[in-house]
Design an enzyme around this catalytic site. Structure first.
Site, short mmCIF file in Angstrom:
data_model
loop_
_atom_site.label_atom_id
_atom_site.label_comp_id
_atom_site.label_asym_id
_atom_site.label_seq_id
_atom_site.Cartn_x
_atom_site.Cartn_y
_atom_site.Cartn_z
N ASN A 15 0.88 -1.22 0.11
CA ASN A 15 -0.23 -0.06 0.03
C ASN A 15 0.81 1.15 -0.12
O ASN A 15 1.66 1.48 1.03
CB ASN A 15 -0.83 -0.23 1.34
CG ASN A 15 -1.80 1.16 1.31
OD1 ASN A 15 -1.50 2.33 0.96
ND2 ASN A 15 -2.80 1.00 1.73
N HIS A 18 0.94 6.30 1.75
CA HIS A 18 1.59 7.14 2.64
C HIS A 18 2.87 7.89 1.94
O HIS A 18 3.45 8.77 2.72
CB HIS A 18 2.03 6.50 4.13
CG HIS A 18 0.61 6.26 4.85
ND1 HIS A 18 -0.17 7.28 5.17
CD2 HIS A 18 0.24 4.93 5.24
CE1 HIS A 18 -1.23 6.70 5.73
NE2 HIS A 18 -0.86 5.58 5.79
N HIS A 51 -5.55 3.61 -1.13
CA HIS A 51 -6.93 3.96 -0.65
C HIS A 51 -7.37 5.47 -1.30
O HIS A 51 -6.79 6.14 -0.76
CB HIS A 51 -6.67 3.67 0.64
CG HIS A 51 -8.09 4.06 1.63
ND1 HIS A 51 -8.32 3.66 2.80
CD2 HIS A 51 -9.46 4.45 0.99
CE1 HIS A 51 -9.49 4.18 3.27
NE2 HIS A 51 -10.19 4.54 2.13
N GLU A 78 -8.63 0.34 -2.56
CA GLU A 78 -9.40 0.38 -1.29
C GLU A 78 -10.53 1.54 -1.33
O GLU A 78 -9.95 2.61 -1.68
CB GLU A 78 -8.68 0.38 0.00
CG GLU A 78 -7.81 -0.81 0.15
CD GLU A 78 -6.95 -0.39 1.30
OE1 GLU A 78 -6.18 -1.55 1.64
OE2 GLU A 78 -6.74 0.70 2.17
N THR A 109 -8.18 3.31 8.81
CA THR A 109 -9.41 2.48 8.99
C THR A 109 -9.62 1.77 10.43
O THR A 109 -8.94 0.84 10.50
CB THR A 109 -9.49 1.56 7.68
OG1 THR A 109 -9.01 2.19 6.49
CG2 THR A 109 -10.83 0.89 7.49
N HIS A 198 -3.51 -4.69 7.90
CA HIS A 198 -3.62 -3.30 8.78
C HIS A 198 -2.64 -3.70 9.83
O HIS A 198 -2.68 -4.50 10.79
CB HIS A 198 -5.03 -3.31 9.26
CG HIS A 198 -5.25 -1.95 9.70
ND1 HIS A 198 -4.71 -1.11 10.71
CD2 HIS A 198 -5.75 -0.74 8.95
CE1 HIS A 198 -5.22 0.24 10.74
NE2 HIS A 198 -5.66 0.06 9.49
#
Ligand code: PXP
Length: 248
Positions: A15, A18, A51, A78, A109, A198
Site C-alpha cells: 500500500n 503514505h 486507498h 480500497e 481504517t 492492517h
C-alpha cells in the site's frame, strides 16, 4: 504485461498511500506514489494497493488514474461504499476493489466493515463491481457473522482486519491470532479467499503469514516508514522474505 503472483504463494500487496501523505504535507509534486509503486513491484510486491479516501488526504484522483494506467502488477483499490467511489472504480476497473468502512475523522481504517448490517447498501455495489470484472473484497473483522454476510453478498474475497492483533503486546496476542486463523479457515472452507492486513510489521507478520489459508497480505504504513531508513526496495524484499519464511 501484468505480472501475476506464482500460484499458491502468499502474495504481498504494498500500500503506497503514505508516499502521497508525505508529498501532500508540502503540497509539492514529490515523492510520487506511482514511482514507489513501480519500485515496490520491481522489488517483489505482487500487487499495489491504494486507498482513495473521500477527503483525498493522500492518494488523489490523478494518482489513481496514473496507477490504473501503468503498473506491471495488479492494482487493488480500497474504497468506501459510496456512489462517488463506485463510479471511479467502474471507470478504471482495477483488478481488485476492497470495500472498507470510512469515517472522516479517523486517522486510519478503524474496525471492519459491517457487511451484515449493511447488506442492502452493499449488495448492488458488489454486483456492479463484479459485473465490471473487479475482484471484490470486504474488509471485515475476523468474525463468523461477517464471513456469512460476505458470502451472502457474493464477494469472493474477505480481508481480515489484523489491527487489533497488531496493537496487542506480543505476549497477549494468542487469542486474537486464533480468532484470525479460525476466521481464515472458515472463510476458505466456505469458498472465500481470505486476505489479511492492517498494522503489520517485520515483528508481527510471521504468525499471520503462517496461517495457511491466507492468500494475500496488504501492508503499507510500516513499509513506507521503514523505507525512510533502509530504502523501499530492501524493505519490500525483507517483508517478502519473512512471508516466505513463515510459509517455510
Ligand atoms: N488493508 C486495508 C483494507 C486497509 O484499509 C489498510 C490501511 O489502508 C491496510 C490493509 C494496510 O494497513 P497498514 O497501512 O497499517 O499496513
Amino acid at each position: 504485461m501484468l505480472r501475476q503472483a506464482q500460484d499458491g504463494r502468499l502474495r504481498l500487496g504494498v500500500n503506497i498511500d503514505h508516499v502521497a501523505t508525505v508529498r501532500n504535507a508540502r503540497g509539492s509534486g514529490y515523492p510520487d506514489p506511482v514511482r514507489a509503486a513501480l519500485l515496490a513491484a520491481e522489488a517483489g510486491a505482487d500487487g499495489i494497493t491504494a486507498h482513495l479516501r473521500e477527503d483525498r488526504r493522500h492518494i488523489t484522483d490523478d494518482d489513481f488514474a496514473r496507477l490504473s494506467a501503468g503498473l506491471p502488477v495488479p492494482l487493488n483499490l480500497e474504497m468506501a461504499a459510496t456512489e462517488e467511489m463506485l463510479a471511479i472504480a467502474l471507470r478504471h476497473r482495477p483488478h481488485a476493489v476492497c470495500i472498507v468502512p470510512e469515517k472522516r475523522e479517523e486517522r486510519t481504517t478503524e474496525g471492519g466493515l459491517d457487511a451484515a448490517g449493511q447488506h442492502n447498501h452493499l449488495a448492488p455495489m458488489v454486483a456492479k463491481l463484479r459485473e465490471a470484472g473487479c475482484r471484490v473484497s470486504l474488509f471485515i473483522e475476523p468474525d463468523e457473522r461477517q464471513i456469512d454476510a460476505a458470502l451472502r453478498l457474493g464477494a469472493p474475497v474477505v480481508e481480515l482486519h489484523t489491527g487489533r492483533y497488531c496493537e496487542l503486546p506480543e505476549h497477549g496476542r494468542a487469542e486474537e491470532l486464533k480468532r484470525i486463523a479460525d476466521a481464515a479457515a472458515l472463510a476458505a472452507k466456505a469458498g472465500l479467499e481470505p486476505h489479511a492486513g492492517h498494522g503489520l510489521t517485520f515483528d508481527n507478520v510471521i504468525p499471520i503469514a503462517a496461517i495457511p489459508q491466507v492468500a494475500e497480505l496488504n501492508i503499507g504504513h510500516f513499509l513506507i516508514g521503514e523505507a525512510i531508513f533502509d530504502g523501499l526496495a530492501p524493505v519490500v524484499r525483507r517483508m517478502r522474505a519473512l512471508m516466505d519464511e513463515a510459509r517455510g
